[in-house]
Design an enzyme around this catalytic site. Structure first.
Site, PDB file in Angstrom:
ATOM      1  NE  ARG A  24      38.492  43.443 122.493  1.00  0.00           N
ATOM      2  CZ  ARG A  24      37.701  44.050 121.174  1.00  0.00           C
ATOM      3  NH1 ARG A  24      37.349  45.070 121.293  1.00  0.00           N
ATOM      4  NH2 ARG A  24      37.278  42.896 120.635  1.00  0.00           N
ATOM      5  NE  ARG A  28      40.966  49.693 117.834  1.00  0.00           N
ATOM      6  CZ  ARG A  28      40.171  49.395 117.165  1.00  0.00           C
ATOM      7  NH1 ARG A  28      39.744  49.196 116.183  1.00  0.00           N
ATOM      8  NH2 ARG A  28      39.271  48.310 118.281  1.00  0.00           N
ATOM      9  NE  ARG A  37      45.775  48.272 115.771  1.00  0.00           N
ATOM     10  CZ  ARG A  37      45.220  48.576 115.344  1.00  0.00           C
ATOM     11  NH1 ARG A  37      45.558  49.741 114.098  1.00  0.00           N
ATOM     12  NH2 ARG A  37      44.103  47.965 114.076  1.00  0.00           N
ATOM     13  CG  ASP A  74      39.650  38.208 118.378  1.00  0.00           C
ATOM     14  OD1 ASP A  74      39.638  39.745 119.001  1.00  0.00           O
ATOM     15  OD2 ASP A  74      38.601  37.803 118.137  1.00  0.00           O
ATOM     16  CE1 TYR A 143      32.523  38.947 115.239  1.00  0.00           C
ATOM     17  CE2 TYR A 143      31.691  37.705 117.074  1.00  0.00           C
ATOM     18  CZ  TYR A 143      32.172  38.911 116.861  1.00  0.00           C
ATOM     19  OH  TYR A 143      31.662  39.543 117.158  1.00  0.00           O
TER      20      TYR A 143
HETATM   21  O1  CP3 Z   1      40.166  42.379 126.971  1.00  0.00           O
HETATM   22  C1  CP3 Z   1      41.156  42.708 126.767  1.00  0.00           C
HETATM   23  O2  CP3 Z   1      41.982  43.972 126.784  1.00  0.00           O
HETATM   24  C2  CP3 Z   1      41.895  40.732 125.992  1.00  0.00           C
HETATM   25  C3  CP3 Z   1      42.055  41.058 124.911  1.00  0.00           C
HETATM   26  C4  CP3 Z   1      40.866  40.960 124.122  1.00  0.00           C
HETATM   27  C5  CP3 Z   1      40.805  41.355 122.469  1.00  0.00           C
HETATM   28  N1  CP3 Z   1      39.298  40.754 121.883  1.00  0.00           N
HETATM   29  C6  CP3 Z   1      41.315  42.027 121.587  1.00  0.00           C
HETATM   30  C7  CP3 Z   1      41.060  42.842 120.987  1.00  0.00           C
HETATM   31  C8  CP3 Z   1      39.779  40.110 124.163  1.00  0.00           C
HETATM   32  C9  CP3 Z   1      39.081  39.430 125.691  1.00  0.00           C
HETATM   33  C10 CP3 Z   1      38.690  39.954 123.012  1.00  0.00           C
HETATM   34  C11 CP3 Z   1      37.045  39.419 122.943  1.00  0.00           C
HETATM   35  C12 CP3 Z   1      36.423  39.541 121.839  1.00  0.00           C
HETATM   36  N2  CP3 Z   1      36.851  39.676 120.355  1.00  0.00           N
HETATM   37  C13 CP3 Z   1      34.968  39.398 121.571  1.00  0.00           C
HETATM   38  C14 CP3 Z   1      34.783  39.204 123.042  1.00  0.00           C
HETATM   39  C15 CP3 Z   1      33.921  40.044 123.577  1.00  0.00           C
HETATM   40  C16 CP3 Z   1      33.721  41.293 122.779  1.00  0.00           C
HETATM   41  O3  CP3 Z   1      34.021  42.322 123.190  1.00  0.00           O
HETATM   42  O4  CP3 Z   1      32.597  41.090 123.114  1.00  0.00           O
HETATM   43  C17 CP3 Z   1      34.836  39.176 120.390  1.00  0.00           C
HETATM   44  C18 CP3 Z   1      33.700  39.335 120.305  1.00  0.00           C
HETATM   45  C19 CP3 Z   1      35.425  38.993 119.043  1.00  0.00           C
HETATM   46  C20 CP3 Z   1      35.727  39.468 118.003  1.00  0.00           C
HETATM   47  C21 CP3 Z   1      36.203  41.343 117.369  1.00  0.00           C
HETATM   48  N3  CP3 Z   1      38.021  41.422 117.805  1.00  0.00           N
HETATM   49  C22 CP3 Z   1      35.939  42.021 116.791  1.00  0.00           C
HETATM   50  C23 CP3 Z   1      34.174  42.043 117.085  1.00  0.00           C
HETATM   51  C24 CP3 Z   1      36.896  43.202 116.664  1.00  0.00           C
HETATM   52  C25 CP3 Z   1      36.954  44.613 116.041  1.00  0.00           C
HETATM   53  C26 CP3 Z   1      36.830  45.041 117.425  1.00  0.00           C
HETATM   54  C27 CP3 Z   1      37.193  46.523 117.115  1.00  0.00           C
HETATM   55  O5  CP3 Z   1      36.976  47.547 118.313  1.00  0.00           O
HETATM   56  O6  CP3 Z   1      38.030  47.012 116.396  1.00  0.00           O
HETATM   57  C28 CP3 Z   1      38.486  42.993 117.140  1.00  0.00           C
HETATM   58  C29 CP3 Z   1      39.572  43.215 117.405  1.00  0.00           C
HETATM   59  C30 CP3 Z   1      40.291  42.971 118.405  1.00  0.00           C
HETATM   60  N4  CP3 Z   1      40.348  42.156 119.340  1.00  0.00           N
HETATM   61  C31 CP3 Z   1      41.387  44.030 118.961  1.00  0.00           C
HETATM   62  C32 CP3 Z   1      41.299  44.224 120.219  1.00  0.00           C
HETATM   63  C33 CP3 Z   1      42.301  45.075 120.868  1.00  0.00           C
HETATM   64  C34 CP3 Z   1      41.236  45.776 118.171  1.00  0.00           C
HETATM   65  C35 CP3 Z   1      41.872  45.486 117.660  1.00  0.00           C
HETATM   66  C36 CP3 Z   1      43.104  46.801 117.236  1.00  0.00           C
HETATM   67  O7  CP3 Z   1      42.370  46.701 116.214  1.00  0.00           O
HETATM   68  O8  CP3 Z   1      43.909  47.378 117.667  1.00  0.00           O
END
Ligand code: CP3
Length: 330
Positions: A24, A28, A37, A74, A143
């Protein structure tokens, strides 16, 4: 030219300065991410636009000089390719529609991912690696069957009832196809995010075996692309996971003791990890001490410095600069 440091470490080389990237790392906590964004109108709009997604992928590499970019996308693009509705609501995390009756995947629904990879690889300096990724089949099933994050009770109960076989089989094919395509268009390494491995009622059956099948398919199509497995939350069986699945390297979460990993895992597999994201959020002397402890424990073998899970959204970017200066000893 020699290969990027990340790839050298993942292929088993011990480097004096461990390569660094952060799960990540785009997100944000970065003001330049929040600005883009807001302009795009939301996470999905940004992730599905190759111009914006490639820009966001490159932001943290530019700001911090990290050794690798990770594709901005994602894990939930895989359920989307299987025809399931996926939405990201502000402040609520992902929400998925019902599991579609037919489980045929269509990677053309997520062509934007592959366009993003091509763009990033073109823009990225040759000494930086580009990491592609996918969710592990079990985490995707969590999920898909629960419809949202949380305790994933519907998915865990379905696994106990022995009802998830057909879905898991479809997820093996989808995940493998998605990873192969990423490697084909330019990803240099691949990570399998099995973020909810620790909640699985039968790890050998629903985490290890499906991942082994994914790795086998990806290896056949992209034999030179290293694969990092990240079975987050396992309380035991890290070595069995690596041995049986055939991943090239192990991503460790923060609960794995680094000294234990150095003795029991690193002699056979390169390891990646495992600073607690809460320690990066805290900063200060605790961060200094942890970076030194983990580096000392794992620098005797092939090692990639990372967090044990993703960067928390309230992390001050200066804490990453601090991490880097301690890690690099400057
Ligand atoms: O690592 C990176 O920088 C690459 C981008 C990346 C995202 N999601 C962007 C994202 C990666 C590798 C993921 C993987 C991901 N997504 C996982 C596995 C890794 C982990 O965190 O366990 C999972 C379980 C997801 C599912 C997911 N996507 C969730 C639970 C959420 C909400 C989390 C939150 O912080 O609100 C997302 C959204 C998401 N994916 C965001 C980002 C940057 C936040 C989006 C935003 O509101 O800007």
């Amino acid at each position: 030219m020699t290969a990027p440091n990340l790839l050298r470490a993942l292929r088993g080389e011990r480097l004096d300065a461990p390569p660094l990237w952060l799960m990540r790392q785009a997100g944000r906590y970065l003001p330049e991410y929040r600005a883009l964004r807001a302009k795009a109108g939301g996470f999905w709009a940004m992730a599905s636009d190759p111009v914006l997604a490639s820009e966001v992928t490159l932001q943290p590499v530019r700001r911090f000089g990290l050794d690798a970019a990770i594709l901005f996308s994602d894990i939930l693009v895989a359920p989307y390719a299987l025809g399931q509705d996926v939405a990201f609501h502000e402040g609520q995390g992902p929400v998925l529609g019902p599991v579609p009756p037919s489980l045929d995947f269509d990677l053309s629904r997520i062509g934007f991912v592959y366009d993003t990879i091509r763009r990033v690889r073109d823009a990225l300096p040759a000494d930086k690696a580009l990491i592609g990724f996918a969710g592990g089949p079990w985490t995707l099933a969590c999920y898909m069957l629960s419809g949202r994050g949380g305790d994933f009770m519907p998915a865990r109960a379905a696994a106990w009832r022995g009802e998830i076989g057909p879905l898991m089989a479809a997820l093996v094919e989808t995940t493998a196809g998605h990873l192969v395509e990423q490697a084909r268009v330019g990803a240099d390494a691949l990570q399998i995010f099995e973020s909810w491995a620790g909640l699985c009622p039968d790890v050998p059956r629903w985490v290890v075996e499906p991942t082994r099948a994914v790795v086998e398919r990806v290896r056949a199509a992209a034999p030179d692309t290293p694969i990092i497995g990240f079975p987050r939350g396992l309380t035991q069986g890290w070595a069995t996971y690596a041995q049986t699945t055939g991943v090239d390297a192990l991503g460790l979460d923060e609960r794995v003791d680094a000294a234990w990993a150095a003795e029991h895992l690193q002699p056979r597999w390169p390891v990646q990890g495992n600073l607690d994201p809460a320690c990066l959020l805290a900063g200060g002397r605790a961060l200094d001490a942890e970076v030194r402890r983990i580096r000392a424990a794992l620098s005797g073998g092939p090692f990639v410095f990372n967090l044990g899970h993703g960067v928390h959204k309230h992390t001050p970017p200066e804490h990453i600069h601090a991490l880097i200066s301690v890690l690099r000893g400057v």
